[in-house]
Enzyme design. Structure first.
Site: not given
Ligand SMILES: Cc1cc2nc3c(=O)[nH]c(=O)nc-3n(C[C@H](O)[C@H](O)[C@H](O)COP(=O)(O)O)c2cc1C
Length: 364
Positions: A177, A98, A316-317, A224
């Site tokens: 961003y 990414q 994600g999480r 994205r």
């Molecule tokens: C610890 C953490 C780090 C993240 N880092 C990024 C990232 O580097 N790039 C990005 O586009 N989104 C990032 N996100 C957003 C996640 O990709 C995702 O959109 C968000 O956690 C919601 O999805 P989930 O409900 O499946 O966790 C981050 C989220 C968390 C919790």
């Protein structure tokens, strides 16, 4: 309708299932943004994802303000990614990088210069820095003459990503961003060819996507977006007006896939009350559409595929805390709870020590 466990073609990438790993910043690189060996272990543990989208990775010093996040602009960074991509491939997985320029969401103490953005604006609140949180600073508007250099930075990072063994790249145009700071009128107050009309505000995204695709191939280029609602102080007065033409432009370029982070009103992370744009984006985008945010069960993820809106779902999480997520979802096994305290901490705790089902069984 396909099952979450069916394979899917994402441009040049054959993903064996539709359970993708969303990009997750974890802060385990060095101070100079060089990947470390533990990152190979972390990503290899998650190789059963249909596709791993890496943590956001800086395209330049100017663009990377997150402490201990990795980069892809130096030879040392590129070399240090090779063992990571090798480990994922050896474990049978696929991984794209990414590509990240944070724009105004950085602090000068990390990047060594005033932050840049579409316009001279400032995010409310505080930035993460090596010395803890510090107030955001007012950005300098990028001059139109600097944009070719910005495109060169994206091209260099893309070349390095491919040289480092990534299967492709994802352009991070979401979450407030730099590219999002150009897309949305709450942050973009320019009066040149990159501001004003929706057509002008999508110009940078289109040019970055064309340039990255010219290096990696459109079929190895993903994007994205986060079209609905405010994100880190960046919002738009009329999201349909800018995001639908943006998506059409990406569709015309023929990118490999589009991923949307679109939390709903009940989102536990980045909630927004704005109606989801994904059904209209589905109509406007010809390639595979990946949806993200708050999917944690097979039923929820399968429902959005069955609705015809999504082709795949990124987690994600849940993937962060469950290295063997596809197997767990298939078996209906319980999920490990995550620990937000270790999201960005240094070291192995909360990083490589989440157990697989098999490890849990042995421990029991
Ligand atoms: C610890 C953490 C780090 C993240 N880092 C990024 C990232 O580097 N790039 C990005 O586009 N989104 C990032 N996100 C957003 C996640 O990709 C995702 O959109 C968000 O956690 C919601 O999805 P989930 O409900 O499946 O966790 C981050 C989220 C968390 C919790």
């Amino acid at each position: 309708m396909p099952s979450l466990f069916d394979s899917i073609t994402l441009g040049a990438i054959d993903a064996p299932n539709r359970i993708l790993m969303a990009p997750l910043t974890r802060g385990r690189a060095t101070r100079d943004a060089v990947p470390t060996p533990i990152m190979a272990e972390y990503y290899a543990q998650r190789a059963s994802a249909g596709l791993i989208i890496s943590e956001a990775t800086g395209i330049s010093r100017e663009g990377l303000g997150w402490p201990f996040a990795p980069g892809l602009w130096t030879d040392a960074q590129t070399e240090a990614w090779k063992p990571v991509t090798d480990a994922v491939h050896a474990a049978g997985g696929r991984i794209v990088a990414q590509l990240w320029h944070m724009g105004r969401q950085v602090h000068s103490s990390v990047i060594g210069q005033q932050p840049v953005s579409s316009s001279a604006t400032r995010t409310e609140g505080q930035a993460h820095t090596f010395e803890g949180k510090q107030d955001f600073e007012t950005a300098r508007a990028l001059h139109i003459d600097e944009l070719p250099r910005l495109l060169d930075d994206y091209a260099l990072a893309t070349r390095n990503a491919i040289a480092a063994g990534f299967d492709g790249v994802q352009i991070h145009a979401a979450n407030g961003y730099l590219i999002d700071q150009f897309l949305r009128d709450g942050a973009n107050h320019r009066d040149d060819a990159y501001g004003g009309s929706a057509e002008n505000r999508i110009r940078l995204l289109r040019e970055v996507a064309e340039r990255v695709a010219s290096v990696a191939g459109a079929d190895r280029t993903g994007v994205r977006l986060s079209p609905n609602g405010e994100s880190q102080g960046v919002d738009d007065s009329d999201p349909h007006a800018v995001f639908l033409p943006a998506v059409r432009a990406l569709s015309d370029i023929g990118i490999a896939y589009l991923e949307l982070r679109e939390p709903g009103p009940d989102g536990t992370f980045g909630r927004t009350d704005v109606p989801k744009l994904s059904p209209q984006i589905r109509e406007a985008f010809a390639g595979p559409l990946i949806l993200n945010s708050d999917y944690t069960t097979v039923n929820e993820a399968q429902a959005v595929i069955d609705s015809g809106v999504a082709d795949a779902v990124s987690f994600g999480r849940t993937f962060l805390a469950n290295p063997d997520l596809p197997e767990r979802l298939k078996d209906g096994a319980p999920l490990n709870p995550g620990n937000p305290r270790t999201w960005y901490s240094q070291g192995a705790e909360g990083y490589t020590d989440y157990p697989t089902i098999d490890e849990t069984a042995v421990a029991a």
